[in-house]
Scaffold this motif. Structure first.
Motif, mmCIF file in Angstrom:
data_model
loop_
_atom_site.group_PDB
_atom_site.id
_atom_site.type_symbol
_atom_site.label_atom_id
_atom_site.label_comp_id
_atom_site.label_asym_id
_atom_site.label_seq_id
_atom_site.Cartn_x
_atom_site.Cartn_y
_atom_site.Cartn_z
ATOM 1 N N LEU A 42 -11.868 0.347 -2.404
ATOM 2 C CA LEU A 42 -13.226 -0.047 -2.226
ATOM 3 C C LEU A 42 -13.861 1.117 -2.731
ATOM 4 C CD1 LEU A 42 -15.045 -2.375 -0.852
ATOM 5 C CD2 LEU A 42 -14.678 -1.208 1.211
ATOM 6 N N ASN A 43 -14.951 0.920 -3.219
ATOM 7 C CA ASN A 43 -15.785 1.970 -3.778
ATOM 8 C C ASN A 43 -16.214 2.887 -2.966
ATOM 9 O OD1 ASN A 43 -18.953 1.642 -3.560
ATOM 10 N ND2 ASN A 43 -18.329 -0.480 -4.659
ATOM 11 N N MET A 60 -11.883 -13.590 5.851
ATOM 12 C CA MET A 60 -10.870 -12.527 5.306
ATOM 13 C C MET A 60 -9.578 -12.847 5.245
ATOM 14 S SD MET A 60 -12.642 -9.966 4.078
ATOM 15 C CE MET A 60 -11.178 -8.774 4.090
ATOM 16 N N LYS A 61 -9.185 -13.995 5.886
ATOM 17 C CA LYS A 61 -7.827 -14.589 6.044
ATOM 18 C C LYS A 61 -7.300 -15.074 4.446
ATOM 19 C CE LYS A 61 -4.613 -17.717 8.481
ATOM 20 N NZ LYS A 61 -3.910 -16.656 9.022
ATOM 21 N N ASP A 62 -8.633 -15.303 3.662
ATOM 22 C CA ASP A 62 -8.109 -15.518 2.357
ATOM 23 C C ASP A 62 -7.741 -14.616 1.736
ATOM 24 O OD1 ASP A 62 -9.306 -18.111 2.623
ATOM 25 O OD2 ASP A 62 -11.087 -17.690 1.960
ATOM 26 N N SER A 63 -7.935 -13.238 2.004
ATOM 27 C CA SER A 63 -7.551 -12.148 0.981
ATOM 28 C C SER A 63 -6.215 -11.462 1.613
ATOM 29 C CB SER A 63 -8.608 -10.907 1.491
ATOM 30 O OG SER A 63 -9.970 -11.370 1.245
ATOM 31 N N VAL A 64 -5.499 -12.267 2.717
ATOM 32 C CA VAL A 64 -4.149 -11.799 3.019
ATOM 33 C C VAL A 64 -3.296 -12.320 2.175
ATOM 34 C CG1 VAL A 64 -2.425 -11.816 4.869
ATOM 35 C CG2 VAL A 64 -4.891 -12.081 5.448
ATOM 36 N N ILE A 94 -16.010 -5.403 5.622
ATOM 37 C CA ILE A 94 -14.957 -6.798 5.311
ATOM 38 C C ILE A 94 -15.771 -7.483 4.040
ATOM 39 C CG2 ILE A 94 -13.989 -6.767 7.515
ATOM 40 C CD1 ILE A 94 -15.828 -9.316 8.391
ATOM 41 N N THR A 95 -17.181 -7.589 4.032
ATOM 42 C CA THR A 95 -17.821 -8.151 3.036
ATOM 43 C C THR A 95 -17.522 -7.833 1.589
ATOM 44 O OG1 THR A 95 -19.665 -8.867 4.483
ATOM 45 C CG2 THR A 95 -20.034 -9.016 2.154
ATOM 46 N N ASP A 121 -12.544 -9.035 -3.983
ATOM 47 C CA ASP A 121 -11.080 -9.534 -4.112
ATOM 48 C C ASP A 121 -9.900 -8.316 -3.648
ATOM 49 O OD1 ASP A 121 -11.827 -12.243 -4.497
ATOM 50 O OD2 ASP A 121 -11.697 -12.141 -6.462
ATOM 51 N N LEU A 122 -10.229 -7.791 -2.696
ATOM 52 C CA LEU A 122 -9.278 -6.971 -2.586
ATOM 53 C C LEU A 122 -8.408 -7.355 -1.342
ATOM 54 C CD1 LEU A 122 -11.426 -3.602 -1.809
ATOM 55 C CD2 LEU A 122 -10.331 -4.360 -4.155
#
Length: 87
Positions: free
Chosen positions: A20-21, A80-84, A45-46, A52-53
């Motif tokens: 994250l920047n 955030m489950k989509d990012s797991v 989280i956003t 797409d981390l």
């Protein structure tokens, strides 16, 4: 409240490690320093989601624990489950 702060700091560190920047990290820390816990949480989280981390299941569980401790609706962080990533 101390546990919430520690968990938010852990989440910020996960964001840093994930790439994250620096500006987003600084915003989240600034919000945390001003007791704006919801804004700090939402920023991390956003932005992690927008960039797409990927996170592991432990990070997702931490997100859920923070959300629950803040009495947030699950819909505000469930995405955030989509990012797991699967191990």
């Amino acid at each position: 409240m101390r546990i919430l702060i520690i968990n938010l700091l852990r989440l910020i560190e996960i964001g840093r490690i994930s790439g994250l920047n620096k500006n987003d990290l600084n915003y989240a820390i600034d919000f945390l320093n001003h007791n704006e816990f919801g804004l700090s949480f939402d920023t991390i989280i956003t932005q992690m989601y927008e960039y797409d981390l990927e996170i592991d299941s432990d990070a997702y569980n931490l997100i859920c624990n923070i959300g629950e401790s803040m009495n947030l609706e699950i819909e505000s962080y469930f995405f955030m489950k989509d990012s797991v990533i699967e191990k």
